[in-house]
Design an enzyme around this catalytic site. Structure first.
Site, PDB file in Angstrom:
ATOM      1  N   ARG A  58       0.829  -1.215   0.000  1.00 56.40           N
ATOM      2  CA  ARG A  58       0.000   0.000   0.000  1.00 56.40           C
ATOM      3  C   ARG A  58       0.865   1.267   0.000  1.00 56.40           C
ATOM      4  O   ARG A  58       0.452   2.283  -0.554  1.00 56.40           O
ATOM      5  CB  ARG A  58      -0.938  -0.005   1.203  1.00 56.40           C
ATOM      6  CG  ARG A  58      -2.109  -0.943   0.974  1.00 56.40           C
ATOM      7  CD  ARG A  58      -3.030  -0.985   2.161  1.00 56.40           C
ATOM      8  NE  ARG A  58      -4.320  -1.540   1.792  1.00 56.40           N
ATOM      9  CZ  ARG A  58      -5.215  -1.983   2.649  1.00 56.40           C
ATOM     10  NH1 ARG A  58      -4.956  -1.938   3.946  1.00 56.40           N
ATOM     11  NH2 ARG A  58      -6.364  -2.451   2.241  1.00 56.40           N
ATOM     12  N   LYS A  98     -17.162 -17.349   2.607  1.00 55.80           N
ATOM     13  CA  LYS A  98     -18.600 -17.219   2.846  1.00 55.80           C
ATOM     14  C   LYS A  98     -19.372 -16.656   1.664  1.00 55.80           C
ATOM     15  O   LYS A  98     -18.980 -15.638   1.089  1.00 55.80           O
ATOM     16  CB  LYS A  98     -18.835 -16.285   4.030  1.00 55.80           C
ATOM     17  CG  LYS A  98     -18.529 -16.895   5.358  1.00 55.80           C
ATOM     18  CD  LYS A  98     -18.907 -15.900   6.420  1.00 55.80           C
ATOM     19  CE  LYS A  98     -18.721 -16.464   7.807  1.00 55.80           C
ATOM     20  NZ  LYS A  98     -18.867 -15.410   8.792  1.00 55.80           N
ATOM     21  N   GLY A 141      -7.832  -7.832  -0.533  1.00 54.12           N
ATOM     22  CA  GLY A 141      -8.016  -8.882   0.463  1.00 54.12           C
ATOM     23  C   GLY A 141      -7.154 -10.094   0.168  1.00 54.12           C
ATOM     24  O   GLY A 141      -6.031  -9.962  -0.310  1.00 54.12           O
ATOM     25  N   GLY A 174     -12.694  -4.598   1.470  1.00 49.47           N
ATOM     26  CA  GLY A 174     -14.114  -4.235   1.587  1.00 49.47           C
ATOM     27  C   GLY A 174     -14.516  -3.226   0.522  1.00 49.47           C
ATOM     28  O   GLY A 174     -15.604  -3.319  -0.072  1.00 49.47           O
TER      29      GLY A 174
HETATM   30  P1  AMP Z   1     -12.730 -14.347   2.240  1.00 48.97           P
HETATM   31  O1  AMP Z   1     -12.201 -13.408   3.288  1.00 48.97           O
HETATM   32  O2  AMP Z   1     -14.179 -14.619   2.316  1.00 48.97           O
HETATM   33  O3  AMP Z   1     -12.249 -13.978   0.855  1.00 48.97           O
HETATM   34  O4  AMP Z   1     -12.073 -15.743   2.599  1.00 48.97           O
HETATM   35  C1  AMP Z   1     -10.711 -15.965   2.530  1.00 48.97           C
HETATM   36  C2  AMP Z   1     -10.401 -17.207   3.319  1.00 48.97           C
HETATM   37  O5  AMP Z   1     -11.131 -18.284   2.791  1.00 48.97           O
HETATM   38  C3  AMP Z   1      -8.944 -17.603   3.282  1.00 48.97           C
HETATM   39  O6  AMP Z   1      -8.388 -17.424   4.552  1.00 48.97           O
HETATM   40  C4  AMP Z   1      -9.000 -19.073   2.900  1.00 48.97           C
HETATM   41  O7  AMP Z   1      -8.145 -19.867   3.707  1.00 48.97           O
HETATM   42  C5  AMP Z   1     -10.435 -19.457   3.152  1.00 48.97           C
HETATM   43  N1  AMP Z   1     -10.873 -20.595   2.347  1.00 48.97           N
HETATM   44  C6  AMP Z   1     -10.783 -20.757   1.025  1.00 48.97           C
HETATM   45  N2  AMP Z   1     -11.241 -21.968   0.677  1.00 48.97           N
HETATM   46  C7  AMP Z   1     -11.640 -22.591   1.796  1.00 48.97           C
HETATM   47  C8  AMP Z   1     -12.204 -23.882   2.074  1.00 48.97           C
HETATM   48  N3  AMP Z   1     -12.439 -24.747   1.106  1.00 48.97           N
HETATM   49  N4  AMP Z   1     -12.491 -24.167   3.355  1.00 48.97           N
HETATM   50  C9  AMP Z   1     -12.256 -23.289   4.336  1.00 48.97           C
HETATM   51  N5  AMP Z   1     -11.714 -22.072   4.127  1.00 48.97           N
HETATM   52  C10 AMP Z   1     -11.418 -21.725   2.871  1.00 48.97           C
END
Ligand code: AMP
Length: 397
Positions: free
Chosen positions: A36, A203, A354, A377
């Protein structure tokens, strides 16, 4: 979205207040990723060349109490910035008062000053984060013109972005903010087609708005990562111990219906019985996850299929890793996607900020991607099609 930028400004001899996003990770006083800071250099250097006197504002972390201040000073950040600029950066360890005012008052043309962490103002009534009008007015009184270059906080209406802007006659975008608007904005509003969106991360619920918007705008949406399993379960497939958002199954069903075939799910997974890098792994087909297994990465067939589909794309937007890339043994999918994107020659490749951005930098693909957003975000909200207050507050051209 035509916005005034620093190219349109005459800042000669003026005090220029610049909101940057220097919210960088710091461990034991060491900055572990200075992306950044590097991304803000073109704006700072151009304002120095144009003979402004620069006053930089940024937040660092979240501050709720005096104890939270520990390790959250911007002093090491100002030192890192000085290294990159090859010139001194004056650091003022306060956010208001005589010391700040006299340091700003004695700035010479081409000099750079960094104010202490704007969120230190949050201890007493969240003045920064709730955009306290007196605070915005006070900071604005220190300068002649305001430049917002902090995309990472553009989805927030804080005193150090919107508050200052509301009290200034002239507000321009920095070059980083301009670049973010151009890449993310064009991808969503005016993409060269085919436009493929790739969504991962853990999620569905975090990304509903983005999924809905991209399902309308993109020609194809490829799903990976933890969110895959909510879609698989919504179709009645067994997902073993994988992460599933039970309360989002109806939503996943309705997204699948609305997608009319645009949405692609993994063909196979790399699964394990434990959430650990050392766990034994098994490659499973999409309908073959056992009860005691959880899918932690996309499998080889999926990597190959997604690579094939991506060959046709002219624009790719990717948000969220397709596996638990923090574990080497479950980083193959994320690395595979990165290597595919790196080889696409005539394709505009864009990463939302992210974790996918962190993965690209970690695995050495930073220079092979056209644009890696500095906002997590903020990039999600932008991809959702929302108006971001930190962009809205910049003067239109
Ligand atoms: P997000 O912040 O929603 O983009 O999620 C990122 C996180 O999702 C990372 O820390 C990954 O380790 C996790 N992630 C990706 N694939 C999986 C999975 N199959 N099971 C659990 N966590 C996951």
């Amino acid at each position: 979205m035509e916005k005034k930028t620093i190219r349109d400004l005459d800042v000669k001899g003026k005090t220029v207040l610049v909101r940057v996003d220097f919210n960088v990770p710091i461990e034991d006083g060491e900055i572990t990723d200075d992306n950044r800071i590097r991304q803000a250099l073109p704006t700072i250097e151009q304002l120095i060349d144009k003979q402004g006197k620069l006053v930089l504002f940024s937040h660092l972390g979240r501050i709720k109490s005096e104890e939270d201040k520990e390790g959250k000073s911007l002093r090491p950040v100002s030192e890192k910035l000085a290294e990159h600029l090859g010139r001194p950066v004056k650091f003022v360890p306060v956010t208001r008062g005589d010391e700040l005012e006299s340091a700003v008052g004695s700035l010479q043309v081409g000099e750079v000053l960094m104010v202490e962490n704007t969120r230190f103002e949050d201890i007493d009534g969240k003045k920064e984060s709730k955009n306290d009008p007196d605070l915005g007015r006070y900071w604005a009184s220190l300068g002649d013109v305001f430049v917002n270059d902090a995309f990472g906080t553009a989805h927030r209406s804080h005193a150090s972005n919107v508050g200052i802007a509301n009290n200034m006659d002239e507000v321009a975008a920095g070059l980083l903010l301009e670049k973010e608007i151009k890449y993310l904005g064009d991808a969503v509003e005016n993409p060269e087609r085919p436009f493929i969106a790739l969504m991962g991360g853990v999620k569905v619920s975090d990304k509903i708005g983005v999924l809905e918007n991209l399902l309308q705008k993109a020609d194809m949406v490829l799903i990976g990562g933890g969110m895959s399993y909510t879609f698989m379960r919504a179709q009645g497939l067994s997902t073993g111990n994988s992460v599933v958002e039970e309360d989002k199954l109806d939503l996943a069903k309705s997204l699948l219906e609305k997608a009319e075939g645009k949405l692609h799910l993994p063909l196979d997974f790399r699964a394990a019985k434990e959430f650990s890098n050392d766990a034994e792994t098994r490659v499973t087909d999409y309908d073959d996850l056992r009860d005691d297994e959880e899918g932690l990465d996309i499998g080889p067939k999926t990597i190959e299929k997604y690579a094939e589909l991506l060959q046709n794309a002219k624009t790719v937007v990717w948000n969220g890793p397709v596996g638990v890339f923090e574990f080497e043994n479950f980083a193959k999918g994320t690395k595979g996607i990165l290597s595919t994107l790196a080889e696409l020659k005539d394709t505009n490749t864009i990463l939302g900020g992210g974790d996918s951005a962190a993965a690209a930098i970690k695995f050495g693909y930073e220079d092979a991607i056209d644009h890696i957003s500095t906002g997590g975000g903020a990039s999600l909200e932008f991809l959702e099609g929302k108006t971001l207050p930190g962009i809205q507050c910049v003067d239109d051209l």
